[in-house]
Design a protein around this motif. Structure first.
Motif, PDB file in Angstrom:
ATOM      1  N   VAL A 128      21.846  20.919 -25.594  1.00 30.53           N
ATOM      2  CA  VAL A 128      22.663  20.183 -27.266  1.00 30.53           C
ATOM      3  C   VAL A 128      22.778  19.247 -26.368  1.00 30.53           C
ATOM      4  CG1 VAL A 128      24.498  20.094 -28.525  1.00 30.53           C
ATOM      5  CG2 VAL A 128      23.025  22.716 -28.213  1.00 30.53           C
ATOM      6  N   CYS A 129      22.910  18.142 -26.933  1.00 35.34           N
ATOM      7  CA  CYS A 129      23.380  16.655 -26.946  1.00 35.34           C
ATOM      8  C   CYS A 129      24.924  16.005 -28.116  1.00 35.34           C
ATOM      9  CB  CYS A 129      22.288  15.341 -27.263  1.00 35.34           C
ATOM     10  SG  CYS A 129      22.528  13.703 -27.255  1.00 35.34           S
ATOM     11  N   TYR A 138      28.309   4.186 -30.523  1.00 34.32           N
ATOM     12  CA  TYR A 138      27.460   3.924 -29.168  1.00 34.32           C
ATOM     13  C   TYR A 138      26.272   3.211 -29.305  1.00 34.32           C
ATOM     14  CZ  TYR A 138      23.203   6.605 -32.212  1.00 34.32           C
ATOM     15  OH  TYR A 138      23.006   6.724 -32.728  1.00 34.32           O
ATOM     16  N   MET A 139      26.444   2.432 -29.944  1.00 39.56           N
ATOM     17  CA  MET A 139      25.856   1.091 -30.174  1.00 39.56           C
ATOM     18  C   MET A 139      26.356  -0.471 -28.743  1.00 39.56           C
ATOM     19  SD  MET A 139      22.431   1.441 -30.840  1.00 39.56           S
ATOM     20  CE  MET A 139      22.062   0.289 -30.903  1.00 39.56           C
ATOM     21  N   THR A 140      27.559  -0.489 -28.955  1.00 40.71           N
ATOM     22  CA  THR A 140      28.704  -1.309 -28.097  1.00 40.71           C
ATOM     23  C   THR A 140      28.739  -0.850 -27.142  1.00 40.71           C
ATOM     24  OG1 THR A 140      30.306  -0.776 -28.953  1.00 40.71           O
ATOM     25  CG2 THR A 140      29.783  -1.720 -30.682  1.00 40.71           C
ATOM     26  N   LYS A 141      27.812   0.498 -26.407  1.00 41.52           N
ATOM     27  CA  LYS A 141      28.175   1.137 -25.209  1.00 41.52           C
ATOM     28  C   LYS A 141      26.744   1.187 -25.115  1.00 41.52           C
ATOM     29  CE  LYS A 141      32.193   3.406 -26.158  1.00 41.52           C
ATOM     30  NZ  LYS A 141      33.231   4.922 -26.314  1.00 41.52           N
ATOM     31  N   PRO A 142      26.046   0.502 -24.175  1.00 50.69           N
ATOM     32  CA  PRO A 142      24.807   1.137 -23.805  1.00 50.69           C
ATOM     33  C   PRO A 142      23.873   1.613 -22.768  1.00 50.69           C
ATOM     34  CG  PRO A 142      24.976  -1.378 -24.533  1.00 50.69           C
ATOM     35  CD  PRO A 142      26.478  -0.791 -24.500  1.00 50.69           C
ATOM     36  N   ASN A 143      25.804   0.856 -21.990  1.00 50.20           N
ATOM     37  CA  ASN A 143      25.679   1.595 -20.468  1.00 50.20           C
ATOM     38  C   ASN A 143      25.769   3.384 -20.152  1.00 50.20           C
ATOM     39  OD1 ASN A 143      24.637  -0.665 -19.502  1.00 50.20           O
ATOM     40  ND2 ASN A 143      26.650  -1.590 -18.778  1.00 50.20           N
ATOM     41  N   TYR A 144      26.678   3.743 -21.631  1.00 50.82           N
ATOM     42  CA  TYR A 144      27.407   4.630 -20.967  1.00 50.82           C
ATOM     43  C   TYR A 144      26.137   5.884 -22.318  1.00 50.82           C
ATOM     44  CZ  TYR A 144      31.170   3.338 -19.772  1.00 50.82           C
ATOM     45  OH  TYR A 144      32.087   2.384 -18.523  1.00 50.82           O
ATOM     46  N   LEU A 145      25.023   5.705 -22.555  1.00 54.44           N
ATOM     47  CA  LEU A 145      23.991   7.105 -23.132  1.00 54.44           C
ATOM     48  C   LEU A 145      23.286   7.318 -22.688  1.00 54.44           C
ATOM     49  CD1 LEU A 145      23.102   4.231 -26.157  1.00 54.44           C
ATOM     50  CD2 LEU A 145      24.465   6.417 -26.258  1.00 54.44           C
ATOM     51  N   VAL A 146      23.198   8.950 -22.799  1.00 56.39           N
ATOM     52  CA  VAL A 146      22.215   9.663 -21.337  1.00 56.39           C
ATOM     53  C   VAL A 146      20.629   9.131 -22.546  1.00 56.39           C
ATOM     54  CG1 VAL A 146      22.078  11.577 -21.258  1.00 56.39           C
ATOM     55  CG2 VAL A 146      23.916  11.178 -21.171  1.00 56.39           C
ATOM     56  N   ASP A 147      20.258   9.164 -21.104  1.00 51.86           N
ATOM     57  CA  ASP A 147      18.637   8.891 -22.120  1.00 51.86           C
ATOM     58  C   ASP A 147      17.751  10.629 -22.387  1.00 51.86           C
ATOM     59  OD1 ASP A 147      16.493   8.791 -22.058  1.00 51.86           O
ATOM     60  OD2 ASP A 147      15.695   7.097 -20.012  1.00 51.86           O
ATOM     61  N   SER A 148      17.572  10.537 -23.580  1.00 51.47           N
ATOM     62  CA  SER A 148      17.657  11.545 -24.212  1.00 51.47           C
ATOM     63  C   SER A 148      15.897  11.962 -24.315  1.00 51.47           C
ATOM     64  CB  SER A 148      17.692  11.368 -25.642  1.00 51.47           C
ATOM     65  OG  SER A 148      17.121  10.580 -26.022  1.00 51.47           O
ATOM     66  N   ASN A 149      14.937  11.076 -23.391  1.00 47.22           N
ATOM     67  CA  ASN A 149      13.980  11.480 -23.445  1.00 47.22           C
ATOM     68  C   ASN A 149      13.700  12.433 -21.755  1.00 47.22           C
ATOM     69  OD1 ASN A 149      12.048   9.483 -25.232  1.00 47.22           O
ATOM     70  ND2 ASN A 149      12.176   8.117 -24.185  1.00 47.22           N
ATOM     71  N   ILE A 150      14.937  11.504 -20.918  1.00 45.71           N
ATOM     72  CA  ILE A 150      15.091  12.448 -19.788  1.00 45.71           C
ATOM     73  C   ILE A 150      15.761  13.585 -20.360  1.00 45.71           C
ATOM     74  CG2 ILE A 150      16.191  12.641 -17.537  1.00 45.71           C
ATOM     75  CD1 ILE A 150      15.989   9.604 -17.153  1.00 45.71           C
ATOM     76  N   LYS A 152      15.214  15.915 -22.654  1.00 45.49           N
ATOM     77  CA  LYS A 152      14.187  16.227 -23.903  1.00 45.49           C
ATOM     78  C   LYS A 152      12.870  16.864 -22.771  1.00 45.49           C
ATOM     79  CE  LYS A 152      14.410  13.722 -27.914  1.00 45.49           C
ATOM     80  NZ  LYS A 152      14.309  13.282 -28.623  1.00 45.49           N
ATOM     81  N   GLN A 153      12.222  15.739 -21.974  1.00 42.02           N
ATOM     82  CA  GLN A 153      11.552  16.499 -21.280  1.00 42.02           C
ATOM     83  C   GLN A 153      12.106  17.656 -20.066  1.00 42.02           C
ATOM     84  OE1 GLN A 153      11.202  12.718 -18.466  1.00 42.02           O
ATOM     85  NE2 GLN A 153       9.489  12.013 -20.132  1.00 42.02           N
ATOM     86  N   TRP A 154      13.302  17.122 -19.604  1.00 44.32           N
ATOM     87  CA  TRP A 154      14.031  18.579 -18.369  1.00 44.32           C
ATOM     88  C   TRP A 154      14.131  19.978 -19.439  1.00 44.32           C
ATOM     89  CZ3 TRP A 154      18.033  21.870 -19.441  1.00 44.32           C
ATOM     90  CH2 TRP A 154      18.486  22.245 -17.877  1.00 44.32           C
ATOM     91  N   ALA A 155      13.992  19.563 -20.477  1.00 41.16           N
ATOM     92  CA  ALA A 155      14.418  21.582 -21.698  1.00 41.16           C
ATOM     93  C   ALA A 155      13.273  21.954 -21.631  1.00 41.16           C
ATOM     94  CB  ALA A 155      15.184  20.542 -22.916  1.00 41.16           C
ATOM     95  N   ASN A 156      11.811  20.955 -22.022  1.00 39.77           N
ATOM     96  CA  ASN A 156      10.941  21.334 -22.016  1.00 39.77           C
ATOM     97  C   ASN A 156      10.344  21.592 -21.135  1.00 39.77           C
ATOM     98  OD1 ASN A 156      10.881  20.580 -24.900  1.00 39.77           O
ATOM     99  ND2 ASN A 156       9.791  18.062 -24.884  1.00 39.77           N
ATOM    100  N   SER A 157      10.510  21.590 -19.448  1.00 43.01           N
ATOM    101  CA  SER A 157      10.192  21.868 -18.838  1.00 43.01           C
ATOM    102  C   SER A 157      10.691  23.598 -18.346  1.00 43.01           C
ATOM    103  CB  SER A 157      10.332  20.704 -17.707  1.00 43.01           C
ATOM    104  OG  SER A 157      11.604  21.092 -17.017  1.00 43.01           O
ATOM    105  N   LYS A 158      11.649  23.414 -18.782  1.00 38.54           N
ATOM    106  CA  LYS A 158      12.074  25.207 -18.770  1.00 38.54           C
ATOM    107  C   LYS A 158      12.429  25.782 -19.600  1.00 38.54           C
ATOM    108  CE  LYS A 158      14.535  23.972 -14.976  1.00 38.54           C
ATOM    109  NZ  LYS A 158      14.141  24.263 -13.069  1.00 38.54           N
ATOM    110  N   ASN A 159      11.367  25.558 -21.101  1.00 36.49           N
ATOM    111  CA  ASN A 159      10.916  26.072 -22.262  1.00 36.49           C
ATOM    112  C   ASN A 159      12.531  26.137 -22.496  1.00 36.49           C
ATOM    113  OD1 ASN A 159       8.457  25.977 -22.079  1.00 36.49           O
ATOM    114  ND2 ASN A 159       8.780  28.194 -20.375  1.00 36.49           N
ATOM    115  N   ILE A 160      13.375  25.196 -23.010  1.00 36.50           N
ATOM    116  CA  ILE A 160      14.854  25.567 -23.495  1.00 36.50           C
ATOM    117  C   ILE A 160      14.992  24.617 -25.006  1.00 36.50           C
ATOM    118  CG2 ILE A 160      17.643  24.776 -23.191  1.00 36.50           C
ATOM    119  CD1 ILE A 160      17.019  25.369 -20.056  1.00 36.50           C
TER     120      ILE A 160
END
Length: 194
Positions: A128-129, A138-150, A152-160
């Motif tokens: 869960v994100c 959160y648009m004013t803090k772009p340096n703090y955002l976690v890359d959701s593509n990464i 999601k890829q991790w979750a998909n690789s683990k079937n989570i």
């Protein structure tokens, strides 16, 4: 020999919500899910505490016993064994503004789950994100955002299964809990705590 639990009876699934304390908003998520209220700074609980909520999954009522877990809970083996070995599934929560919260899921919590959990609960994970901010914030803090593509890829690789939620806006709050309960139920729930 373990007996299969009759799913026509009341089901109680012990869910552990794991995250890195205030940086992922576990308390806000739990308050929104169980009470329908949002608080950005909910009161701290003293000692071990859990919440209960009954949900309907595929036309069956299932009672969730939800245990929040944070970085301070692993201080004794008794507490750790109680949660990990008695769990039926895990909600892995990180804050979208905190790379540290996601890194801790990978580098600490997943290791703990693998090391101390029973085989049944290791198969029941949902990622869960959590974003408790408005888009303008959160648009004013772009340096703090976690890359959701990464993530999601991790979750998909683990079937989570992966969910993005926002308790403040009441977006997608129930879905991760329902999906986790469905995962447990669909494995012909075995009472793995005995």
């Amino acid at each position: 020999m373990e007996k299969k639990k009759n799913l026509e009876q009341d089901c109680i699934f012990r869910i552990v919500i794991i995250g890195y304390d205030y940086e992922c908003g576990i308390k806000s998520l739990l308050k929104k899910f169980t009470l329908g209220e949002f608080s950005p700074f909910p009161e701290s609980q003293v000692g071990v505490d859990f919440d209960i909520k009954t949900i309907n999954v595929d036309n069956q009522d299932i009672k969730l016993q939800i245990w929040p877990q944070n970085k301070y809970f692993n201080d004794t083996s008794d507490k750790r064994d109680f949660l990990y070995k008695g769990a039926h599934g895990y909600l892995l929560v990180y804050g979208c503004h905190s790379q540290k919260s996601f890194d801790n899921l990978l580098n600490d919590w997943m290791v703990q789950i693998d090391k101390f959990s029973n085989e049944f609960s290791k198969r029941n994970l949902v990622l869960v994100c959590n974003n408790s901010e408005t888009p303008e914030t959160y648009m004013t803090k772009p340096n703090y955002l976690v890359d959701s593509n990464i993530t999601k890829q991790w979750a998909n690789s683990k079937n989570i299964p992966f969910f993005e939620i926002n308790p403040k806006e009441n977006f997608n709050v129930d879905e991760p809990f329902i999906q986790l309960a469905r995962l447990i139920k669909n494995q012909n729930f075995i009472n793995s705590t005995k």
